[in-house]
Design a protein around this motif. Structure first.
Motif, PDB file in Angstrom:
ATOM      1  N   ARG A  90      29.918  38.791   5.856  1.00  0.00           N
ATOM      2  CA  ARG A  90      29.535  40.039   5.366  1.00  0.00           C
ATOM      3  C   ARG A  90      30.501  41.161   5.558  1.00  0.00           C
ATOM      4  O   ARG A  90      30.647  42.023   4.472  1.00  0.00           O
ATOM      5  CB  ARG A  90      28.265  40.289   5.899  1.00  0.00           C
ATOM      6  CG  ARG A  90      27.389  41.395   5.202  1.00  0.00           C
ATOM      7  CD  ARG A  90      26.060  41.473   5.951  1.00  0.00           C
ATOM      8  NE  ARG A  90      25.357  40.300   6.080  1.00  0.00           N
ATOM      9  CZ  ARG A  90      24.277  40.096   7.301  1.00  0.00           C
ATOM     10  NH1 ARG A  90      24.199  40.996   7.928  1.00  0.00           N
ATOM     11  NH2 ARG A  90      23.664  39.009   7.233  1.00  0.00           N
ATOM     12  N   ALA A  91      31.084  41.225   6.706  1.00  0.00           N
ATOM     13  CA  ALA A  91      32.017  42.374   7.015  1.00  0.00           C
ATOM     14  C   ALA A  91      33.534  42.210   5.828  1.00  0.00           C
ATOM     15  O   ALA A  91      33.685  43.247   5.443  1.00  0.00           O
ATOM     16  CB  ALA A  91      32.416  42.154   8.245  1.00  0.00           C
ATOM     17  N   ARG A  97      34.859  44.865  -1.204  1.00  0.00           N
ATOM     18  CA  ARG A  97      34.106  45.526  -2.264  1.00  0.00           C
ATOM     19  C   ARG A  97      34.455  47.030  -2.241  1.00  0.00           C
ATOM     20  O   ARG A  97      34.226  47.757  -2.926  1.00  0.00           O
ATOM     21  CB  ARG A  97      32.480  45.189  -1.943  1.00  0.00           C
ATOM     22  CG  ARG A  97      32.044  45.434  -3.265  1.00  0.00           C
ATOM     23  CD  ARG A  97      30.390  45.077  -2.776  1.00  0.00           C
ATOM     24  NE  ARG A  97      30.041  45.317  -1.499  1.00  0.00           N
ATOM     25  CZ  ARG A  97      28.800  45.583  -0.885  1.00  0.00           C
ATOM     26  NH1 ARG A  97      27.932  45.462  -1.817  1.00  0.00           N
ATOM     27  NH2 ARG A  97      28.629  45.668   0.252  1.00  0.00           N
ATOM     28  N   GLY A  98      35.055  47.393  -1.091  1.00  0.00           N
ATOM     29  CA  GLY A  98      35.377  48.806  -0.745  1.00  0.00           C
ATOM     30  C   GLY A  98      34.097  49.570  -0.214  1.00  0.00           C
ATOM     31  O   GLY A  98      34.216  50.887  -0.482  1.00  0.00           O
TER      32      GLY A  98
END
Length: 99
Positions: A90-91, A97-98
């Motif tokens: 997730r991180a 994704r920014g």
């Protein structure tokens, strides 16, 4: 000056029971069946105290409210509560994704 009996400070709660040793052993071995057995012999307050120590990121209120559901989980789902994203996917997704 001493406080009235009802207002006297109370020592912190501890649970010096052999169930605590069973609980620690079950956690170390990640044996959910043994953990359920150890918790079954405790009062709900003691069991929630131990679970709060096992899952420090979960609030005590949440543990008390969902205690019955926690004990009904299967072993994989229960241990997944320790950290919801152990691989950090997730991180990484958020960074890529920014976000």
């Amino acid at each position: 000056m001493t406080a009235p009996p009802g207002l006297a400070p109370t020592p912190p709660r501890t649970s010096p029971r052999e169930d605590a040793d069973d609980f620690a052993d079950a956690c170390a071995r990640r044996d959910f069946g043994l953990l359920q057995t150890a918790v079954a012999g405790m009062t709900k307050r003691d069991a929630c105290d131990h679970l709060e120590g096992l899952f420090p990121r979960l609030s005590r209120h949440w543990i008390v409210r969902h205690f019955r559901d926690l004990m009904a989980l299967d072993a994989d789902a229960f241990w997944r509560l320790q950290y919801s994203d152990p691989t950090g996917e997730r991180a990484v997704t958020n960074v890529m994704r920014g976000a």
